[in-house]
Write a protein that holds these residues in place. Sequence first.
Motif, short mmCIF file in Angstrom:
data_model
loop_
_atom_site.label_atom_id
_atom_site.label_comp_id
_atom_site.label_asym_id
_atom_site.label_seq_id
_atom_site.Cartn_x
_atom_site.Cartn_y
_atom_site.Cartn_z
N ARG A 3 70.00 13.74 62.82
CA ARG A 3 68.63 13.79 63.32
C ARG A 3 67.72 14.55 62.35
O ARG A 3 66.58 14.15 62.08
N PHE A 4 68.24 15.65 61.82
CA PHE A 4 67.46 16.43 60.85
C PHE A 4 67.17 15.60 59.60
O PHE A 4 66.04 15.59 59.10
N ALA A 5 68.20 14.91 59.10
CA ALA A 5 68.02 14.10 57.88
C ALA A 5 67.01 12.99 58.12
O ALA A 5 66.17 12.71 57.25
N ARG A 6 67.07 12.33 59.29
CA ARG A 6 66.10 11.27 59.58
C ARG A 6 64.69 11.81 59.67
O ARG A 6 63.74 11.20 59.18
N ALA A 7 64.54 12.96 60.32
CA ALA A 7 63.20 13.55 60.45
C ALA A 7 62.67 14.04 59.11
O ALA A 7 61.47 13.91 58.82
#
Length: 258
Positions: free
Chosen positions: A32-36
């Motif tokens: 999720r962090f990488a996508r955001a």
Amino acid sequence: MSSAGAGRREGPVPGPREISVPGRPEARALRRFARAEWGPLLRTVRSSLVTDKLRAIWLTLTAVCLTLAFQFVQNQAWGYQTVQNIGSVQAYEHLWVALLRTPLSLFVPALDLPVWGALAQILVVFGIAEICVGWRQTLVVAYVATLAGTMYARIGIWIGPVSPVGLPDSDKYVIDTGPSAAVVGLAVFVCWRYRARFTCALVVVAMVVEVVSIKNNLAGKEHVAAVLAVLAVCALGEVWRPREPREGRRVSGWGHPR
């Protein structure tokens, strides 16, 4: 059914959700962090390369070829002085000479660094910037960052080594070339524009740590100067953006990534 087949009966196989995977919540949080953080930027780069292919980075490829040409020429006995005359910046020279040479100094590889490092920096960072913010803004930000380093060298020598932000007088003879200041500035600019806040902060902290612990010299301090100059440009853009009409923001590139 044969007795052999009957003997192989087993219980139901657990579905994917029933299998316990160690660390799975952490992995989901990381995704999720990488996508955001990088999702919008990577989607922009991938879409542009699929659609336009190498036409999407024509400026970057031109810069790579120019850097290779300067590297070849300056390594020849007949070409070294020519390259120095058109692209080498030193703080002891007249300011107008430095300003004329600064644009080309981006593409003259530093003598004490391998050329493949400069080529990799240009190809990756210039390429991403050209796709994400356009070739015009890429050139402007690269020049602003490099010019900030050129001006800092003179200010730092004027301050002197008595201050942590100053430089020794001997640094006025250091040949100041290479794309590193522009690369750092572009990385900060693109991260700011695409709201990759963690990556932007990481680049800034890395440049400060470089000066404090690794490279407390002209090159290291120029990187910090480049970062500060680009952050100032970003801050001005944030102040200026709300006053634009909605369509103006979309056209200028300050509102939404293209």
